[in-house]
Motif scaffolding. Structure first.
Motif, PDB file in Angstrom:
ATOM      1  N   PRO A  81       0.804  -1.226   0.000  1.00 24.73           N
ATOM      2  CA  PRO A  81       0.000   0.000   0.000  1.00 24.73           C
ATOM      3  C   PRO A  81       0.841   1.281   0.000  1.00 24.73           C
ATOM      4  N   LYS A  82       2.045   1.225   0.547  1.00 28.92           N
ATOM      5  CA  LYS A  82       2.904   2.413   0.578  1.00 28.92           C
ATOM      6  C   LYS A  82       3.557   2.616  -0.788  1.00 28.92           C
ATOM      7  N   ASN A  83       3.705   3.858  -1.170  1.00 21.18           N
ATOM      8  CA  ASN A  83       4.329   4.199  -2.442  1.00 21.18           C
ATOM      9  C   ASN A  83       5.816   4.461  -2.205  1.00 21.18           C
ATOM     10  N   TYR A  84       6.678   3.675  -2.842  1.00 20.32           N
ATOM     11  CA  TYR A  84       8.121   3.810  -2.657  1.00 20.32           C
ATOM     12  C   TYR A  84       8.784   4.604  -3.782  1.00 20.32           C
ATOM     13  N   LEU A  85       8.015   5.168  -4.675  1.00 14.73           N
ATOM     14  CA  LEU A  85       8.573   5.900  -5.808  1.00 14.73           C
ATOM     15  C   LEU A  85       9.386   7.098  -5.347  1.00 14.73           C
ATOM     16  N   ASP A  86      10.530   7.269  -5.972  1.00 18.24           N
ATOM     17  CA  ASP A  86      11.369   8.452  -5.784  1.00 18.24           C
ATOM     18  C   ASP A  86      12.019   8.724  -7.147  1.00 18.24           C
ATOM     19  N   PRO A  87      11.240   9.201  -8.120  1.00 17.03           N
ATOM     20  CA  PRO A  87      11.741   9.319  -9.489  1.00 17.03           C
ATOM     21  C   PRO A  87      12.760  10.444  -9.656  1.00 17.03           C
ATOM     22  N   GLY A  88      13.556  10.279 -10.705  1.00 15.41           N
ATOM     23  CA  GLY A  88      14.542  11.291 -11.043  1.00 15.41           C
ATOM     24  C   GLY A  88      15.170  10.985 -12.387  1.00 15.41           C
ATOM     25  N   ILE A  89      15.867  11.989 -12.917  1.00 15.21           N
ATOM     26  CA  ILE A  89      16.589  11.829 -14.181  1.00 15.21           C
ATOM     27  C   ILE A  89      18.076  11.959 -13.883  1.00 15.21           C
ATOM     28  N   VAL A  90      18.845  10.992 -14.372  1.00 18.35           N
ATOM     29  CA  VAL A  90      20.274  10.925 -14.098  1.00 18.35           C
ATOM     30  C   VAL A  90      21.044  11.014 -15.407  1.00 18.35           C
ATOM     31  N   GLU A  91      22.096  11.830 -15.403  1.00 17.79           N
ATOM     32  CA  GLU A  91      23.017  11.887 -16.541  1.00 17.79           C
ATOM     33  C   GLU A  91      24.116  10.855 -16.306  1.00 17.79           C
ATOM     34  N   VAL A  92      24.233   9.909 -17.240  1.00 18.09           N
ATOM     35  CA  VAL A  92      25.235   8.850 -17.122  1.00 18.09           C
ATOM     36  C   VAL A  92      26.289   9.073 -18.202  1.00 18.09           C
ATOM     37  N   PRO A  93      27.545   9.384 -17.826  1.00 17.57           N
ATOM     38  CA  PRO A  93      28.595   9.526 -18.830  1.00 17.57           C
ATOM     39  C   PRO A  93      28.877   8.173 -19.493  1.00 17.57           C
ATOM     40  N   LEU A  94      29.059   8.196 -20.796  1.00 18.98           N
ATOM     41  CA  LEU A  94      29.207   6.951 -21.551  1.00 18.98           C
ATOM     42  C   LEU A  94      30.666   6.636 -21.867  1.00 18.98           C
ATOM     43  N   ASP A  95      31.035   5.373 -21.674  1.00 19.68           N
ATOM     44  CA  ASP A  95      32.312   4.855 -22.147  1.00 19.68           C
ATOM     45  C   ASP A  95      32.126   4.085 -23.446  1.00 19.68           C
ATOM     46  N   VAL A  96      30.889   3.646 -23.720  1.00 18.82           N
ATOM     47  CA  VAL A  96      30.614   2.997 -24.995  1.00 18.82           C
ATOM     48  C   VAL A  96      30.743   4.055 -26.080  1.00 18.82           C
ATOM     49  N   GLU A  97      31.227   3.663 -27.251  1.00 16.95           N
ATOM     50  CA  GLU A  97      31.567   4.661 -28.261  1.00 16.95           C
ATOM     51  C   GLU A  97      30.790   4.525 -29.561  1.00 16.95           C
ATOM     52  N   THR A  98      30.650   3.309 -30.068  1.00 16.42           N
ATOM     53  CA  THR A  98      30.022   3.142 -31.376  1.00 16.42           C
ATOM     54  C   THR A  98      28.506   3.254 -31.253  1.00 16.42           C
TER      55      THR A  98
END
Length: 157
Positions: A81-98
């Motif tokens: 019944p409790k809402n555990y949502l804690d939304p957010g937007i995260v910037e993730v630096p990429l090491d993948v290149e192609t």
């Protein structure tokens, strides 16, 4: 001829020998072919195929574990019944290149419940991810970088 293609040919030969043309027969032929190639690996001179198989297996098992844990977390939130949502937007630096690596990484993030890849920056160095349960941005970034992205790079390169 690459060892993977040779393994596929050995799987088809196994299917012909057993007289069965089914997916389980092909998979068992792949396993038998892999064992044959592994036993004769000194004749091929290089072992990249065998190390790559281990990396792919490790990657798949890691992703399945993360997928199951994320599903359980979302299911728990839905069923309680409790809402555990804690939304957010995260910037993730990429090491993948192609383009392929970036696309695979973004899609794998999206496939995991609770996360959604929103966009890639114009310079292709940052992935923007929406997270449903964001407790610590840095920890989330570290989990993606050290877990999924690191293993994806190992498989792709």
């Amino acid at each position: 001829m690459s060892q993977f293609l040779f393994n596929i040919l050995l799987a088809f030969a196994w299917m012909l020998l057993t007289g069965e043309s089914s997916a389980p027969s092909f998979i068992s032929g792949m396993v038998v072919g892999y064992l044959i190639l592994w036993m004769s690996r000194s004749a091929f001179g290089k072992e990249t195929y065998f190390s790559k198989i281990r990396q792919v297996t490790g990657f798949v098992l890691y992703f399945l574990k993360e997928l199951i844990l994320a599903n359980l977390r979302v299911a728990f939130d839905i069923l309680t019944p409790k809402n555990y949502l804690d939304p957010g937007i995260v910037e993730v630096p990429l090491d993948v290149e192609t383009d392929l690596e970036i696309t695979l990484f973004a899609n794998l993030v999206t496939l995991t419940p609770g996360t959604l890849s929103l966009d890639v920056s114009d310079d292709r160095k940052t992935l923007f991810v929406h997270v449903m349960y964001l407790e610590d941005e840095e920890q989330f970034r570290r989990e993606l970088k050290d877990g999924l992205e690191k293993r994806l790079i190992g498989v792709m390169r």
